[in-house]
Write a protein that holds these residues in place. Sequence first.
Motif, PDB file in Angstrom:
ATOM      1  N   GLN A 146       0.836  -1.195   0.000  1.00 22.82           N
ATOM      2  CA  GLN A 146       0.000   0.000   0.000  1.00 22.82           C
ATOM      3  C   GLN A 146       0.874   1.249   0.000  1.00 22.82           C
ATOM      4  N   MET A 147       0.259   2.372  -0.351  1.00 18.15           N
ATOM      5  CA  MET A 147       0.952   3.660  -0.311  1.00 18.15           C
ATOM      6  C   MET A 147       0.622   4.358   1.003  1.00 18.15           C
ATOM      7  N   ILE A 148       1.656   4.828   1.712  1.00 18.92           N
ATOM      8  CA  ILE A 148       1.488   5.558   2.969  1.00 18.92           C
ATOM      9  C   ILE A 148       2.323   6.829   2.893  1.00 18.92           C
ATOM     10  N   ASP A 149       1.665   7.981   2.844  1.00 17.85           N
ATOM     11  CA  ASP A 149       2.366   9.275   2.787  1.00 17.85           C
ATOM     12  C   ASP A 149       3.400   9.313   1.672  1.00 17.85           C
ATOM     13  N   GLY A 150       3.035   8.761   0.521  1.00 19.01           N
ATOM     14  CA  GLY A 150       3.932   8.800  -0.628  1.00 19.01           C
ATOM     15  C   GLY A 150       4.982   7.705  -0.651  1.00 19.01           C
ATOM     16  N   ILE A 151       4.982   6.860   0.374  1.00 20.89           N
ATOM     17  CA  ILE A 151       5.930   5.752   0.465  1.00 20.89           C
ATOM     18  C   ILE A 151       5.205   4.445   0.141  1.00 20.89           C
ATOM     19  N   ARG A 152       5.821   3.622  -0.684  1.00 18.40           N
ATOM     20  CA  ARG A 152       5.239   2.306  -0.955  1.00 18.40           C
ATOM     21  C   ARG A 152       5.663   1.344   0.157  1.00 18.40           C
ATOM     22  N   TYR A 153       4.697   0.947   0.964  1.00 16.35           N
ATOM     23  CA  TYR A 153       4.930   0.031   2.080  1.00 16.35           C
ATOM     24  C   TYR A 153       4.662  -1.386   1.607  1.00 16.35           C
ATOM     25  N   LEU A 154       5.692  -2.241   1.733  1.00 19.70           N
ATOM     26  CA  LEU A 154       5.598  -3.620   1.285  1.00 19.70           C
ATOM     27  C   LEU A 154       6.008  -4.542   2.424  1.00 19.70           C
ATOM     28  N   ASN A 155       5.118  -5.442   2.809  1.00 22.19           N
ATOM     29  CA  ASN A 155       5.453  -6.441   3.823  1.00 22.19           C
ATOM     30  C   ASN A 155       5.413  -7.799   3.142  1.00 22.19           C
ATOM     31  N   CYS A 156       6.535  -8.524   3.207  1.00 23.76           N
ATOM     32  CA  CYS A 156       6.612  -9.784   2.460  1.00 23.76           C
ATOM     33  C   CYS A 156       5.958 -10.947   3.182  1.00 23.76           C
ATOM     34  N   GLY A 157       5.400 -10.718   4.378  1.00 25.94           N
ATOM     35  CA  GLY A 157       4.585 -11.739   5.030  1.00 25.94           C
ATOM     36  C   GLY A 157       5.379 -12.765   5.804  1.00 25.94           C
TER      37      GLY A 157
END
Length: 273
Positions: free
Chosen positions: A210-221
């Motif tokens: 998801q995008m958070i404050d212009g940052i792409r947040y990626l969680n690989c799980g």
Amino acid sequence: MEPIRYRTVWISDFHLGTRDCRADLLLDFLRHVDAERWYLVGDVVDGWALQKSWYWEQTHNDVVQKLLRKARKGARMVYIPGNHDEFARQFVGHRFGEIVVQRDAIHTTADGKQLLVLHGDEFDGVVRHARWLSKLGSSAYRMALVTNRHYNAMRKRMGKPYWSLSAWLKHKAKRAVQFVADFSDAVAQKAIEYEVDGVVCGHIHSADDQMIDGIRYLNCGDWVESCTALVEHFDGRLELLWWTVPVAPALTKEQASGDGVASVPPVISLAHG
């Protein structure tokens, strides 16, 4: 069958050394996926669990050997220890064979985007400020997994697919949902400090993009419940994969939820540009 090739793969939270590690699926993933670069994003080995009792199946050893083999064959491999394998943090800056141990990393995608890569436990206030409480929570989590294991053994006998109790609790418990949101925001803020385009982490066993404050947040799980990985295609496109049962064509994320998962092939992808 030729392996599926990617430019980069991020995987985290195997928790090797516990009964709930899905080493069988992880090993299947490693057999069918290859990449130029691999990031092991923490909690590869569960040192907390192994301190209490020794548990190590052959498949756990096979996972380690498969990763070492990939590194020996030329893949660049970076290991970023997490809180459960924090014993490895004393080796930050060292190289073991072809595997480099780092506290964090900056990855540049094929299309020029910069991603901060870290485990993420430093943004979990419970882990950071109250270690004993974190271990209590970890014990409760393992109890839920034990319950889940017995429940799914019964479901399997009835011909029904795997269902994750702890994943359901995470999504239903309001406080847990808020924790995930707060965690994601904190990680994204760190990426802003680094002036990068995005961040890749693990730790909370919740794959996300998801995008958070212009940052792409990626969680690989993780490879305890959801069995997920983040991959980069050779054009820089990033994609989350759900590896639910041995290899098959990719499907949508929606097909990974609910009882319908049994009727579809096992590898499920959620692609974003």
